[in-house]
Design an enzyme around this catalytic site. Sequence first.
Site, PDB file in Angstrom:
ATOM      1  N   GLY A  75      25.803  26.750  50.348  1.00  0.00           N
ATOM      2  CA  GLY A  75      25.864  28.198  50.158  1.00  0.00           C
ATOM      3  C   GLY A  75      24.770  28.905  50.935  1.00  0.00           C
ATOM      4  O   GLY A  75      24.233  28.371  51.911  1.00  0.00           O
ATOM      5  N   LYS A 125      22.067  40.637  50.046  1.00  0.00           N
ATOM      6  CA  LYS A 125      21.357  40.044  51.189  1.00  0.00           C
ATOM      7  C   LYS A 125      22.148  40.140  52.498  1.00  0.00           C
ATOM      8  O   LYS A 125      21.563  40.206  53.570  1.00  0.00           O
ATOM      9  CB  LYS A 125      21.009  38.587  50.900  1.00  0.00           C
ATOM     10  CG  LYS A 125      19.876  38.421  49.897  1.00  0.00           C
ATOM     11  CD  LYS A 125      19.566  36.948  49.725  1.00  0.00           C
ATOM     12  CE  LYS A 125      18.380  36.720  48.837  1.00  0.00           C
ATOM     13  NZ  LYS A 125      17.978  35.318  48.819  1.00  0.00           N
ATOM     14  N   ASP A 138      13.521  33.048  53.142  1.00  0.00           N
ATOM     15  CA  ASP A 138      13.926  31.962  52.236  1.00  0.00           C
ATOM     16  C   ASP A 138      13.622  30.582  52.830  1.00  0.00           C
ATOM     17  O   ASP A 138      13.063  29.716  52.161  1.00  0.00           O
ATOM     18  CB  ASP A 138      15.425  32.058  51.919  1.00  0.00           C
ATOM     19  CG  ASP A 138      15.730  33.219  50.985  1.00  0.00           C
ATOM     20  OD1 ASP A 138      14.833  33.622  50.231  1.00  0.00           O
ATOM     21  OD2 ASP A 138      16.866  33.717  51.020  1.00  0.00           O
TER      22      ASP A 138
END
Length: 281
Positions: A136, A74, A110
């Site tokens: 994270g 990513k 996301d």
Amino acid sequence: MKQLIVDGNTALYGIIGNPVNHSFSPDMQTRAFQHLALNAVYLPFPVMENDLPRILDAFKLLKVKGFNITIPYKEKIIPFLDSLSAEAKLLSSVNTVKWTEQGWKGFSTDGTGFIRSLGALDLDLKGKRVMLLGAGGAAKAIAVSLANAGIVHLVIVNRTPERADALAEMVAFCNENVEISCNPDKPLPCDLIVNSTSVGMKNGGCPLDNDQVELCGAVVDIIYNPSRTTLLREAQKRGIPNLNGIGMLLYQGVESFEIWTDQKAPIHVMEESLNKSLAIG
Ligand code: ATR
């Protein structure tokens, strides 16, 4: 429903990652194309890190229209893209790429996918206090989206305090209206708790003490396997509305589909595919 005929005009979409063969996205996205009678298919492409630039050249040659990126690329994909959405730039994370007139453009769905998944809780985020567990990659996307959705207080809880502080700094930088605190020393009342850590995925662990669970209005765990983590079961026992990560998984795919096609995704078709894939395992 019109039957999809694969022919010389079929558009190609896909997902790259490593591993990627068990991804639920190929079935979910291909069924969505089919439902809207779009002549397109979506395939998984396992890729080694060294091959990232070559796979982009190959995709260009093959006129791939768009693709998803999953673990562990990513961030690593970014140097090979031509432009980024504001959100992808801020997060340094891309999970969706679209071929445009200016070349490959990267997006991150996301956070927006997470926010859309909250629709199932019927919770208006404006003015709310949210506790986010984890700092994270997933936490980053969620924190920024929560801040932009109008929450007033974000409490970040993380095993490594330095990472919580770094995330707090980043959220403060992009949204000065949110009050942010980290690792409180006592349980705090809050409207929503979101678990973005991996605690609960294996061995039935719970990322929070029950006295904190008791003080919250709703709980979301972005873990979807197992579908009912210990945290969600503790919330359920107390009658607290709760949600697992299937919705986030669904809506990040819905958002990718909408970026690629500029059409409203057939959410129920995608959800059905996801539920079937999860049931098979
Ligand atoms: P992702 O991209 O899925 O968010 P990540 O960037 O590796 O994955 O982040 C994992 C998160 O889970 C981190 O917040 C991590 O805490 P640390 O920052 O302290 O590493 C958290 N996490 C993972 N295992 C954990 C554990 N056993 N106990 C508490 N937190 C844990």
